[in-house]
Design an enzyme around this catalytic site. Structure first.
Site, PDB file in Angstrom:
ATOM      1  N   CYS A 136     -45.616  12.236  29.885  1.00 17.96           N
ATOM      2  CA  CYS A 136     -46.105  10.860  29.809  1.00 17.96           C
ATOM      3  C   CYS A 136     -47.051  10.737  28.615  1.00 17.96           C
ATOM      4  CB  CYS A 136     -46.817  10.477  31.107  1.00 17.96           C
ATOM      5  SG  CYS A 136     -47.725   8.920  30.983  1.00 17.96           S
ATOM      6  N   CYS A 180     -50.705  10.038  29.605  1.00 17.87           N
ATOM      7  CA  CYS A 180     -51.344  11.217  30.206  1.00 17.87           C
ATOM      8  C   CYS A 180     -51.730  12.208  29.107  1.00 17.87           C
ATOM      9  CB  CYS A 180     -50.419  11.876  31.231  1.00 17.87           C
ATOM     10  SG  CYS A 180     -50.359  11.030  32.829  1.00 17.87           S
ATOM     11  N   HIS A 213     -52.125   9.095  36.940  1.00 14.16           N
ATOM     12  CA  HIS A 213     -50.832   8.519  36.539  1.00 14.16           C
ATOM     13  C   HIS A 213     -50.267   7.621  37.638  1.00 14.16           C
ATOM     14  CE1 HIS A 213     -46.991   8.251  34.404  1.00 14.16           C
ATOM     15  NE2 HIS A 213     -46.493   8.187  35.632  1.00 14.16           N
ATOM     16  N   ASN A 266     -48.016  -5.535  31.556  1.00 14.73           N
ATOM     17  CA  ASN A 266     -46.564  -5.673  31.568  1.00 14.73           C
ATOM     18  C   ASN A 266     -46.010  -4.704  32.603  1.00 14.73           C
ATOM     19  OD1 ASN A 266     -46.625  -7.506  29.388  1.00 14.73           O
ATOM     20  ND2 ASN A 266     -46.651  -5.840  27.908  1.00 14.73           N
ATOM     21  N   GLY A 326     -41.526  -6.153  29.169  1.00 16.34           N
ATOM     22  CA  GLY A 326     -41.859  -5.473  27.917  1.00 16.34           C
ATOM     23  C   GLY A 326     -42.656  -4.200  28.103  1.00 16.34           C
ATOM     24  N   THR A 343     -43.188  -0.645  27.834  1.00 17.10           N
ATOM     25  CA  THR A 343     -42.514   0.452  27.128  1.00 17.10           C
ATOM     26  C   THR A 343     -43.082   1.814  27.518  1.00 17.10           C
ATOM     27  OG1 THR A 343     -44.018   0.223  25.248  1.00 17.10           O
ATOM     28  CG2 THR A 343     -41.936  -0.988  25.134  1.00 17.10           C
ATOM     29  N   HIS A 358     -46.898   4.199  32.182  1.00 11.84           N
ATOM     30  CA  HIS A 358     -48.190   4.601  32.765  1.00 11.84           C
ATOM     31  C   HIS A 358     -48.990   3.308  32.799  1.00 11.84           C
ATOM     32  CE1 HIS A 358     -51.742   7.645  32.977  1.00 11.84           C
ATOM     33  NE2 HIS A 358     -52.280   6.444  33.059  1.00 11.84           N
ATOM     34  N   HIS A 366     -51.072   0.271  32.420  1.00 13.93           N
ATOM     35  CA  HIS A 366     -52.065  -0.030  31.386  1.00 13.93           C
ATOM     36  C   HIS A 366     -52.274  -1.524  31.272  1.00 13.93           C
ATOM     37  CE1 HIS A 366     -48.109   0.097  29.388  1.00 13.93           C
ATOM     38  NE2 HIS A 366     -48.569  -0.855  28.594  1.00 13.93           N
TER      39      HIS A 366
HETATM   40  P1  5GP Z   1     -46.360  -1.982  26.756  1.00 15.34           P
HETATM   41  O1  5GP Z   1     -45.339  -2.544  25.798  1.00 15.34           O
HETATM   42  O2  5GP Z   1     -45.791  -0.818  27.545  1.00 15.34           O
HETATM   43  O3  5GP Z   1     -47.008  -3.014  27.636  1.00 15.34           O
HETATM   44  O4  5GP Z   1     -47.545  -1.438  25.873  1.00 15.34           O
HETATM   45  C1  5GP Z   1     -47.556  -0.171  25.308  1.00 15.34           C
HETATM   46  C2  5GP Z   1     -48.533  -0.222  24.179  1.00 15.34           C
HETATM   47  O5  5GP Z   1     -48.837   1.093  23.794  1.00 15.34           O
HETATM   48  C3  5GP Z   1     -47.989  -0.942  22.931  1.00 15.34           C
HETATM   49  O6  5GP Z   1     -48.820  -2.056  22.615  1.00 15.34           O
HETATM   50  C4  5GP Z   1     -48.013   0.135  21.863  1.00 15.34           C
HETATM   51  O7  5GP Z   1     -48.412  -0.354  20.589  1.00 15.34           O
HETATM   52  C5  5GP Z   1     -49.000   1.129  22.413  1.00 15.34           C
HETATM   53  N1  5GP Z   1     -48.746   2.501  22.007  1.00 15.34           N
HETATM   54  C6  5GP Z   1     -47.552   3.150  22.031  1.00 15.34           C
HETATM   55  N2  5GP Z   1     -47.696   4.426  21.618  1.00 15.34           N
HETATM   56  C7  5GP Z   1     -49.021   4.582  21.312  1.00 15.34           C
HETATM   57  C8  5GP Z   1     -49.783   5.685  20.834  1.00 15.34           C
HETATM   58  O8  5GP Z   1     -49.288   6.795  20.592  1.00 15.34           O
HETATM   59  N3  5GP Z   1     -51.109   5.471  20.640  1.00 15.34           N
HETATM   60  C9  5GP Z   1     -51.702   4.261  20.888  1.00 15.34           C
HETATM   61  N4  5GP Z   1     -53.014   4.153  20.646  1.00 15.34           N
HETATM   62  N5  5GP Z   1     -51.011   3.205  21.358  1.00 15.34           N
HETATM   63  C10 5GP Z   1     -49.683   3.356  21.561  1.00 15.34           C
HETATM   64 ZN    ZN Z   2     -49.152   9.080  32.707  1.00 18.20          ZN
END
Ligand code: 5GP
Ligand code: ZN
Length: 117
Positions: free
Chosen positions: A3, A6, A45, A84, A90, A92, A95, A97
């Site tokens: 993850c 994580c 997690h 999300n 959306g 991605t 975990h 957040h």
């Molecule tokens: P989601 O689309 O799942 O709601 O948000 C995931 C967020 O994680 C995205 O806004 C993306 O820019 C951010 N993100 C993805 N990989 C990394 C990373 O390695 N480091 C950081 N700081 N943010 C990340």
């Molecule tokens: Zn995790």
């Protein structure tokens, strides 16, 4: 567990830390969509909001306690917190957040959902 978040919490992948306590870690989003774009995550997690139940929901309170502290530290008093849950929304990274967005006047309404193609 494989993850990304994580690994960020464990320090195996670098991040720009904004806040940390026993329950919560917060760091700058790598691809910010607003002048302030922080991610706030529980250290435990949990894949997504669908997995929140009475055994773990206290971390959500901790996330919002952290958000208020982060807002003070960032010098902002108006912000949007987004979670999300699932692919159509959306999500991605699987975990749980919360995106904390600030520093720009934000719109609201169907157009703010964007395209899902
Ligand atoms: P989601 O689309 O799942 O709601 O948000 C995931 C967020 O994680 C995205 O806004 C993306 O820019 C951010 N993100 C993805 N990989 C990394 C990373 O390695 N480091 C950081 N700081 N943010 C990340
Ligand atoms: Zn995790």
């Amino acid at each position: 567990m494989d993850c990304l978040f994580c690994k960020i919490i464990a320090g195996e992948i670098p991040s720009t830390k904004v806040y940390e306590d026993e329950f919560v870690y917060s760091f700058k989003d790598i691809a910010p969509i607003a002048p302030v774009h922080d991610l706030i995550i529980p250290k435990k997690h949990i894949c997504c909001a669908n997995e929140i139940d009475e055994s773990n929901s206290s971390v959500v309170a901790k996330v919002f306690e952290a958000a208020a502290k982060i807002a003070k530290a960032e010098g902002i008093e108006s912000y949007r917190i987004i979670n999300n849950c699932g692919d159509d929304a959306g999500q991605t990274v699987k975990h749980l957040h919360f995106h904390m967005l600030a520093g720009v006047k934000m719109g609201w309404g169907p157009e703010s959902l964007g395209k899902s193609e």
